[in-house]
Design a protein around this motif. Sequence first.
Motif, mmCIF file in Angstrom:
data_model
loop_
_atom_site.group_PDB
_atom_site.id
_atom_site.type_symbol
_atom_site.label_atom_id
_atom_site.label_comp_id
_atom_site.label_asym_id
_atom_site.label_seq_id
_atom_site.Cartn_x
_atom_site.Cartn_y
_atom_site.Cartn_z
ATOM 1 N N GLY A 47 0.831 -1.191 0.000
ATOM 2 C CA GLY A 47 0.000 0.000 0.000
ATOM 3 C C GLY A 47 0.866 1.242 0.000
ATOM 4 O O GLY A 47 1.817 1.337 0.788
ATOM 5 N N ALA A 48 0.555 2.199 -0.874
ATOM 6 C CA ALA A 48 1.366 3.411 -0.963
ATOM 7 C C ALA A 48 1.241 4.269 0.292
ATOM 8 O O ALA A 48 2.189 4.947 0.697
ATOM 9 N N GLU A 49 0.056 4.238 0.931
ATOM 10 C CA GLU A 49 -0.137 5.001 2.166
ATOM 11 C C GLU A 49 0.496 4.252 3.336
ATOM 12 O O GLU A 49 0.531 3.013 3.345
ATOM 13 N N PRO A 50 0.936 4.979 4.353
ATOM 14 C CA PRO A 50 1.583 4.328 5.512
ATOM 15 C C PRO A 50 0.559 3.785 6.504
ATOM 16 O O PRO A 50 0.754 3.865 7.716
ATOM 17 N N ARG A 51 -0.516 3.245 6.005
ATOM 18 C CA ARG A 51 -1.585 2.732 6.884
ATOM 19 C C ARG A 51 -2.401 1.710 6.112
ATOM 20 O O ARG A 51 -2.332 1.632 4.876
ATOM 21 N N GLY A 52 -3.207 0.947 6.839
ATOM 22 C CA GLY A 52 -4.000 -0.091 6.218
ATOM 23 C C GLY A 52 -5.298 0.434 5.628
ATOM 24 O O GLY A 52 -5.484 1.638 5.404
ATOM 25 N N ASN A 53 -6.220 -0.490 5.383
ATOM 26 C CA ASN A 53 -7.470 -0.161 4.691
ATOM 27 C C ASN A 53 -8.421 0.597 5.605
ATOM 28 O O ASN A 53 -8.609 0.231 6.770
ATOM 29 N N TYR A 54 -9.008 1.659 5.053
ATOM 30 C CA TYR A 54 -10.032 2.401 5.767
ATOM 31 C C TYR A 54 -11.125 2.782 4.774
ATOM 32 O O TYR A 54 -10.937 2.710 3.560
ATOM 33 N N ASN A 55 -12.267 3.157 5.294
ATOM 34 C CA ASN A 55 -13.426 3.466 4.462
ATOM 35 C C ASN A 55 -13.302 4.880 3.913
ATOM 36 O O ASN A 55 -13.605 5.864 4.590
#
Length: 814
Positions: free
Chosen positions: A34-42
Amino acid sequence: MEKLVVVGAGMASGRALEHIFEEAPGRFDVTLFGAEPRGNYNRLMLSPVLAGEKEYEQIITHDADWYRDHGVHTRFGETVTGIDRARKVVVSKDGETPYDKLIIATGSAPFIIPLPGKDLPGVMAFRDLDDVNQMVDVSKRAGSKAVVIGGGLLGLEAAAALNARGMEVVVLHLMGHVMERQLDPAAGYLLQRDLEARGIKVHCKAQTKAILGEERVEAVALEDGTVYGADIVVMAVGIRPETRIAVDAGLHVERGIVVNDQMVTSDPDVLALGECVEHEKIVYGLVAPLYDQAKILAKTLAKVDAAFRPVQTATQLKVTGVSVYSAGDFADAEDREEIVLRDANSGIYKRLVLKEDRVIGAVLYGETADGPWFFDMIRKGTDTRDMRDTLIFGQAYQGGAALDPMAAVAALPDDAEICGCNGVCKSAITGTIASKGLTDLDGVRAHTKASASCGSCTHLVEKLMAITLGDSYNPAAVKPMCPCTEHDHGTVRRLIVAKELKSIPAIMQELEWKTSCGCAKCRPALNYYLVAEWPGEYEDDNQSRFINERVHANIQKDGTYSVVPRMWGGMTNPKELRAIADVADKFAIPAVKVTGGQRIDLLGVKKEDLPGVWADLNAAGMVSGAAYAKGLRTVKTCVGSDWCRFGTQDSTGLGVRIEKFMWGAWTPAKLKMAVSGCPRNCAEATCKDIGVICVDSGYDIHFAGAAGLDIKGTEVIGHANTEDEALEIIVALTQLYREQGHYLERIYKWAKRVGNDSIKAAIIDDLDKRKYYFDRFVYSQQFAQVDPWEERVNGKDAHEFAAMAEFGLPVAAE
């Protein structure tokens, strides 16, 4: 275990992993980039987070525990830079990761308009949590301002959220109404009205020119010269599939990564889903079809037969306190019909589009609870014939008996207030009808004032008249302007002013039009009334005009056009004549004719040649003669005292002065004038809409003549001693006609309807009123005297004049 690598940690891939673990538990060793430094969010809930209604922790869909429990190797903050399909590895900054099966779910990238200043700090998109955090930081500054470019779903959610944070927000939207992909103009009007009631400025038809600033963004400038201050600029003008790694890997990519029904790309070991993919020429941006794709992809990996099929989608706006719902196809077409419900007082608008008795589209505003029910009908193709009369009222009304509105009004007590504006009760209306012998609505208004102000009680007054008069009541005495409304032209004009209605959607909602967007009868009329009543505030809607007025030329029977340049007072010169001759040669114009209005008509001009013809005539100093217009056509003159031995005044000079003073003004119907230099009347002034007969003592002003299907001589409205006074009378008379005339009603018909005495009283007897109408006209002319030929030569509405062959279509007459 097979190695499954997933590129992209968004909502689509998150849902796909859920289904994969259900369909094939223990089969795959999963690595998630994932390009963002965090997991899946809505991401659908980013708007409430931005508004402060939710915290980030509340919108997380898969936390660290979920990934750990399912054995997912997470590589957050690590961007995949390439795919080596031959070796079956993905490449990132930390090296190579092998795969047996690969899922690409890279989503979409926001489209950033290539404007000057787009790279200034403070210019951002609205796609992820980092964008939200930047906006929240700026919103904490006192008096901060935001400009949102884009009035679509995402842009309006951002605007509402920033407004909730206390920022001063302006929305700039290129199109004529907000959310034009999801809403028709009527619902778009209501949404804009509600947003502006919250303090959000909405500027439609906004052409952004540049983003201004030195060290960071400071303002946004529009092409029309408007400048809006800004501490942040949010670009929400659209998205495009993020396909770069797929293109570099040699996969089949068109708009998106092309997949089949099983979500497999051109490489059988590479699957894709989400906003980055294209299936049967469609790229989906809403979450429901992406979740369907996730289900099919999981079945494909589990070797279960399944196929993704194109799906209907519905849209709702996530702005607290605003209820919007749209689904299906709600465009106009000849093979469709519509059912429209408007409740102006409650701000409710519902529109259903039907084809062959089946709902194919729905737009709901203000009351959306039945949205899912209508959406289910769209998907299932439900036959609505048995519920047609009650369909628009929703699911709860099916099978119920329709209420009798007449009985409900009859049951009202005598002291029930009918007209709130003027405090008129039921008994006052019915008693006056009986005692005065009133038989029409105008009479009731004159004697009781009921429905004479805002007009919202008109339907109640009419029902009381029907109850009181019985069979003698004839509602047809007042003819509605078209089948879209119960209102006649006079009522519509009065309510436009009384309710300060300044757009076509506003009129249709507040006056409860029966159709969503009107028809070919009412739209041109409403457009004219708005042009006349709100100069400088209302922008002329070219698409609400007939073809001749849209293209500023008269269409001929063979599909070509005639062009008539203006010749002031019938005068011309060698330069203009040479230009006309050169244009006729250059464009092979087959006919050149002198008209009865003392001008020259070029006949047989091809539509695509119109801008070129106009450009050459403009270069010679000539402007449109408006031979197509519901406006001032010509001022015909004789040579007058300068040349004629019988002339008493300079009729040519006055005619030129009138025409130069009044050209460009729209009127209810065409307006023809003439000035004759003596009573011999060589300019035929006594059969024109307005005519002047010059006499020794000055000028006799005539009006209300006709020389077409009807033949009628003019009547004298008054005498002017000087040329200035004659001009003032003519201009004031024209303005009175503009404000009182019904659309397509010639002056002689208007005069017969309102009475010559009332016209003379306003224009001749009351000098203050004359001055008032004169000044109103003068004010409006600063917005009207723009040559439409020059505008089109410079590119305005260029699509109107492109040959259809340019688009691969056969050329045909309109």
